[in-house]
Design an enzyme around this catalytic site. Sequence first.
Site, PDB file in Angstrom:
ATOM      1  N   HIS A   4      -5.359  19.071 -15.232  1.00 46.04           N
ATOM      2  CA  HIS A   4      -4.028  18.381 -15.135  1.00 46.04           C
ATOM      3  C   HIS A   4      -3.281  18.280 -13.819  1.00 46.04           C
ATOM      4  CE1 HIS A   4      -5.424  19.669 -18.917  1.00 46.04           C
ATOM      5  NE2 HIS A   4      -4.979  19.112 -19.842  1.00 46.04           N
ATOM      6  N   HIS A  40      -2.305  13.760 -19.151  1.00 43.79           N
ATOM      7  CA  HIS A  40      -2.142  12.646 -19.809  1.00 43.79           C
ATOM      8  C   HIS A  40      -1.936  11.621 -18.276  1.00 43.79           C
ATOM      9  CE1 HIS A  40       0.884  13.832 -20.932  1.00 43.79           C
ATOM     10  NE2 HIS A  40       1.731  13.145 -21.435  1.00 43.79           N
ATOM     11  N   GLY A  86      -3.289   7.799 -22.977  1.00 41.50           N
ATOM     12  CA  GLY A  86      -1.987   6.840 -23.150  1.00 41.50           C
ATOM     13  C   GLY A  86      -2.209   4.915 -22.625  1.00 41.50           C
ATOM     14  N   MET A 122      -8.613   6.906 -26.336  1.00 40.57           N
ATOM     15  CA  MET A 122      -9.174   7.758 -27.732  1.00 40.57           C
ATOM     16  C   MET A 122      -8.358   6.875 -28.500  1.00 40.57           C
ATOM     17  SD  MET A 122      -8.135  11.058 -28.592  1.00 40.57           S
ATOM     18  CE  MET A 122      -9.257  12.095 -27.608  1.00 40.57           C
ATOM     19  N   SER A 123      -7.271   6.938 -28.269  1.00 35.45           N
ATOM     20  CA  SER A 123      -6.739   5.846 -29.692  1.00 35.45           C
ATOM     21  C   SER A 123      -6.717   4.497 -29.988  1.00 35.45           C
ATOM     22  CB  SER A 123      -4.997   6.027 -29.570  1.00 35.45           C
ATOM     23  OG  SER A 123      -4.530   7.587 -29.844  1.00 35.45           O
TER      24      SER A 123
END
Length: 202
Positions: A102, A122, A156, A176-177
Amino acid sequence: MKLHLVTDGRHSAAELVKIITDIHTSADAIHIREKNKSAGELISLIEELHQNGVPKSKLVMNDRVDAAVLSGLHQVQLPSHSFNVKLVKQRFPHLEVGCSVHTAAEAVYCAENGADRLLFGHVFQTSSKNGLEARGISKLAEIAESVSIPVIAIGGINPAVIPDLRDIKIEGAAVMSYVFSAEHPSHAALELADQLKRGMGH
């Protein structure tokens, strides 16, 4: 650019087998990130995927080095709270080890200690990290410049933001999503793969 897909921990093993069997041809790597599944469940999941024609060479085990080794996988992804990358590389020299980072300091530390690739995020605002401010494109570029190993962007990412990634020295994007929450995961994966391969100078 390469496409890494990351499971979201919201599906049963049977659902995962179906989704991953449908999408694996679009992806360069699929990360099995299932915090709620036991080592035994993970191992049988890998076996079932293998029997369904998903190559083990594409599978990356998140965190569970034990399950990776016992499943005959050659890639693991270590979250920042996980094992020390140096220790994993010493014990299992055959494993390709990615680290999730990060900050630039974490990135440099992992690279110096033997990580083969980094996942940084992210990058964009994402519902899975609600309320947390995105780290952004400039931070991603800084990370990519600070190490000589491949960097993958996560967080995102959907087809609309991929053009923003094209000028940055990264190896690819992890999603992912957008895929695992999609009504048609195989369509979503194809769309991402097309975008990542389009207009790439490298």
